[in-house]
Scaffold this motif. Structure first.
Motif, short mmCIF file in Angstrom:
data_model
loop_
_atom_site.label_atom_id
_atom_site.label_comp_id
_atom_site.label_asym_id
_atom_site.label_seq_id
_atom_site.Cartn_x
_atom_site.Cartn_y
_atom_site.Cartn_z
N TYR A 226 48.74 36.89 34.70
CA TYR A 226 48.88 36.56 36.17
C TYR A 226 47.55 35.41 36.40
O TYR A 226 47.82 34.94 37.36
CB TYR A 226 48.50 37.95 36.74
N THR A 227 46.43 35.57 35.70
CA THR A 227 45.51 34.71 35.83
C THR A 227 45.96 33.21 36.02
O THR A 227 45.61 32.48 36.62
CB THR A 227 44.28 35.03 35.08
N PHE A 228 46.61 32.96 34.71
CA PHE A 228 47.16 31.53 34.75
C PHE A 228 48.17 31.16 35.51
O PHE A 228 48.14 29.84 35.70
CB PHE A 228 47.23 31.20 33.11
N CYS B 240 43.16 32.56 23.33
CA CYS B 240 42.59 33.72 23.85
C CYS B 240 42.25 33.54 25.29
O CYS B 240 41.70 32.44 25.73
CB CYS B 240 41.41 34.19 23.01
N TRP B 241 42.71 34.49 26.14
CA TRP B 241 42.23 34.34 27.54
C TRP B 241 40.87 33.79 27.84
O TRP B 241 40.65 32.78 28.59
CB TRP B 241 42.53 35.71 28.33
N LEU B 242 39.80 34.42 27.28
CA LEU B 242 38.40 33.99 27.37
C LEU B 242 38.26 32.54 27.17
O LEU B 242 37.47 31.85 27.91
CB LEU B 242 37.83 34.88 26.52
N CYS C 172 31.58 41.86 44.31
CA CYS C 172 31.70 40.80 45.57
C CYS C 172 31.71 39.49 44.73
O CYS C 172 31.48 38.46 45.36
CB CYS C 172 30.45 40.94 46.26
N ASP C 173 32.51 39.39 43.41
CA ASP C 173 32.58 38.09 42.83
C ASP C 173 33.93 37.35 43.54
O ASP C 173 34.57 37.95 43.94
CB ASP C 173 32.59 38.19 41.26
N LEU C 174 33.64 36.14 43.63
CA LEU C 174 34.68 35.31 44.36
C LEU C 174 35.84 34.60 43.52
O LEU C 174 37.01 34.50 43.86
CB LEU C 174 33.91 34.14 45.05
N ASP D 149 25.24 37.15 36.84
CA ASP D 149 26.63 36.92 37.14
C ASP D 149 26.57 36.32 38.51
O ASP D 149 26.08 35.19 38.59
CB ASP D 149 27.39 38.24 37.38
N ASN D 150 27.17 36.92 39.48
CA ASN D 150 27.42 36.17 40.74
C ASN D 150 25.94 35.98 41.62
O ASN D 150 25.07 36.98 41.68
CB ASN D 150 28.29 37.06 41.44
N ALA D 151 25.98 34.98 42.29
CA ALA D 151 25.17 34.57 43.48
C ALA D 151 25.31 35.52 44.59
O ALA D 151 26.30 36.34 44.61
CB ALA D 151 24.97 33.30 43.97
N TRP E 221 30.29 27.75 37.75
CA TRP E 221 31.00 28.69 36.72
C TRP E 221 31.77 29.93 37.61
O TRP E 221 31.05 30.48 38.29
CB TRP E 221 29.90 29.25 35.94
N PHE E 222 33.08 30.20 37.26
CA PHE E 222 33.64 31.25 37.94
C PHE E 222 33.48 31.17 39.37
O PHE E 222 33.19 32.55 39.83
CB PHE E 222 33.25 32.30 37.16
N ILE E 223 33.34 30.20 40.01
CA ILE E 223 33.00 30.16 41.49
C ILE E 223 31.82 30.63 42.01
O ILE E 223 31.04 29.75 42.37
CB ILE E 223 34.07 30.97 42.63
O1 LIG Z 1 32.26 38.35 35.60
P1 LIG Z 1 32.71 38.75 37.19
O2 LIG Z 1 32.11 37.94 38.24
O3 LIG Z 1 32.15 40.39 37.38
O4 LIG Z 1 34.19 38.72 37.28
C1 LIG Z 1 34.85 37.64 37.07
C2 LIG Z 1 36.31 37.79 37.08
O5 LIG Z 1 36.77 37.61 38.53
O6 LIG Z 1 36.87 36.75 36.54
C3 LIG Z 1 37.57 37.35 35.23
C4 LIG Z 1 38.47 36.64 34.87
O7 LIG Z 1 38.95 35.53 35.71
C5 LIG Z 1 37.75 38.71 35.51
O8 LIG Z 1 37.86 39.18 34.34
C6 LIG Z 1 36.81 38.86 36.53
O9 LIG Z 1 37.52 39.91 37.17
#
Ligand SMILES: O=P(O)(O)OC[C@@]1(O)O[C@H](CO)[C@@H](O)[C@@H]1O
Length: 455
Positions: free
Chosen positions: A54-56, A141-143, A214-216, A267-269, A301-303
């Motif tokens: 779903y992510t990709f 791998c997804w990561l 609350c991550d974006l 992690d998030n701001a 990174w990751f928004i």
């Molecule tokens: O690390 P965070 O901010 O808690 O989450 C990051 C995230 O939204 O991105 C990852 C994949 O896109 C998901 O595993 C996770 O839900």
């Protein structure tokens, strides 16, 4: 907007997707397997019933579209800073971002980087040792593939003429902080005269955990507004806390006579960083450690992940608030930073590499050594959890210790709301109960874990 008290709105997402998208050709062409991730396997978008797929197919393409659109929107502002020459730079960058989006939707290859970043060689060496057939977005791998995408975006900006140091997520992070002001104020009110005891510390750990909702990146950039009194919520959410090792975390700090260092792997701001700061303030004020170090990201990174300028921006943002409670708090946090009791850790590209944490000692020995000096290392959020577990479908009752695969620089804990389909350390039978309630319980961010492993 989502309310922090309500579960995230992507329930049913994997099921709905198969109804709304005609992926058949794509799936056949790319050998997509119509199953969940098999047990004891690296997670990958190869498995159609996984969150990675779903992510990709949906989430990351949407994130890239957001980046391209917001850059186009920021054009006037960028023109004021850089002059007319920036126009072609913006156009080219937007085009490259859109190409990347299409490339992902066609399951393109993970190619070597050609920019001059200080981590380029490490990334390329990593890609080089991946088996050739795994070097695509859906087969890797997804990561690896997801980190690669964010590094690829950074590379596009890095090779531009004017936008090399532009944080294309900065506005979203600042808006998120602004939307959180009420929640921040409620937390400030509830924590100005807190007591030095295990119960209060444990409450702040939980507050910090739920701040991770609350991550974006999970919403491809859609804002989430935390509302209500987050401290009240902590109690209400106790049933959703599936593993609670907060007492062991308290013991690990309490036994150190305040002489230790706490490392937070941020992690998030926005609101989440604010709860990190509140926890850190408590740790210093109550003499639980002599220093708290914040490990932030070196590239966007990751928004919503914290970078060093977000850290400083947040302290100033608080200090500038009209409400005296918040402005005093902001000034205090700045003072703690000036005094070195709060410290930004030296920037480490390891945090934005694809490496699982069990490989840290081998690929970044000095970082492993630094973490080994800490009394406690706190890993925040879902992505760090995925790196702790190596993006692997462990059996959900396997112990946290086992899943760390020897990664034990020091006492460590993880504060993670569950947003991806991997977990460990659950009591026998619990996941079956949760699956019976909601097949996608691991994707909602409704449930949390506070797991601890001692040195
Ligand atoms: O690390 P965070 O901010 O808690 O989450 C990051 C995230 O939204 O991105 C990852 C994949 O896109 C998901 O595993 C996770 O839900």
């Amino acid at each position: 907007e989502l309310n922090i008290t309500e579960p995230r709105s992507h329930q049913g997402i994997l099921r709905n997707m198969s109804l709304t998208q005609d992926d058949a050709d794509f799936d056949v062409k790319n050998g997509i397997i119509d199953s969940e991730t098999p047990p004891h396997t690296l997670l990958a978008a190869l498995y159609k019933q996984s969150f990675a797929y779903y992510t990709f197919r949906v989430r990351l393409p949407s994130t890239l579209e957001t980046i391209a659109n917001s850059l186009a929107k920021d054009k006037d502002e960028l023109l004021t800073v850089h002059g007319a020459d920036v126009t072609s730079d913006i156009e080219q960058t937007v085009n490259e971002i859109r190409e990347l989006r299409l490339n992902i939707l066609q399951n393109g290859n993970l190619l070597a980087f050609t920019d001059n970043g200080s981590d380029t060689a490490v990334w390329n060496a990593f890609l080089e040792q991946l088996p050739q057939q795994q070097r695509t977005y859906f087969r890797a791998c997804w990561l690896y593939a997801e980190c690669y995408m964010y590094r690829k975006v950074s590379s596009i900006f890095l090779t531009s003429k004017y936008l090399a140091s532009y944080d294309y997520f900065s506005k979203q992070k600042q808006t998120a902080a602004q939307l959180s002001l009420d929640a921040m104020l409620a937390v400030a009110r509830g924590t100005r005269s807190s007591e030095s005891n295990a119960a209060t510390f444990q409450q702040l750990l939980k507050l910090n955990l739920w701040g991770n909702r609350c991550d974006l990146s999970i919403t491809s950039g859609k804002q989430i507004k935390p509302t209500g009194d987050a401290l009240d919520l902590v109690k209400e959410l106790d049933d959703n806390l599936l593993v609670d090792n907060t007492n062991a975390i308290w013991q690990s700090l309490h036994s150190a006579n305040g002489e230790g260092i706490v490392e937070i792997i941020c992690d998030n701001a926005g609101y989440e960083l604010y709860t990190d700061l509140i926890l850190a303030e408590y740790i210093i004020d109550k003499g639980l450690a002599k220093k708290v170090r914040f490990n932030v990201k070196a590239i966007p990174w990751f928004i919503s992940d914290v970078m060093s300028h977000d850290y400083h921006w947040t302290l100033q943002f608080l200090a500038d608030q009209a409400d005296p409670l918040l402005s005093e708090l902001g000034k205090k946090l700045k003072r703690l930073t000036d005094e070195g009791k709060f410290e930004l850790a030296p920037l480490e590209h390891f945090w934005t590499s694809p490496y699982e944490f069990y490989r840290m000692a081998e690929v970044n020995a000095p970082l492993y050594e630094r973490l080994s000096q800490a009394q406690l290392v706190i890993f925040k959020g879902d992505l760090n959890y995925r790196k702790l577990l190596g993006d692997y479908s462990w059996n959900d009752t396997e112990s946290f210790d086992t899943c760390l695969r020897g990664f034990k620089p020091s006492n460590l804990c993880t504060l993670r709301t569950i947003k991806a389909d991997l977990v460990c350390g659950l009591p026998q039978g619990l996941s079956q109960q949760l699956f019976a309630k909601n097949k996608e319980w691991m994707l909602t961010g409704e449930y949390g874990l506070i797991q601890f492993a001692s040195k």
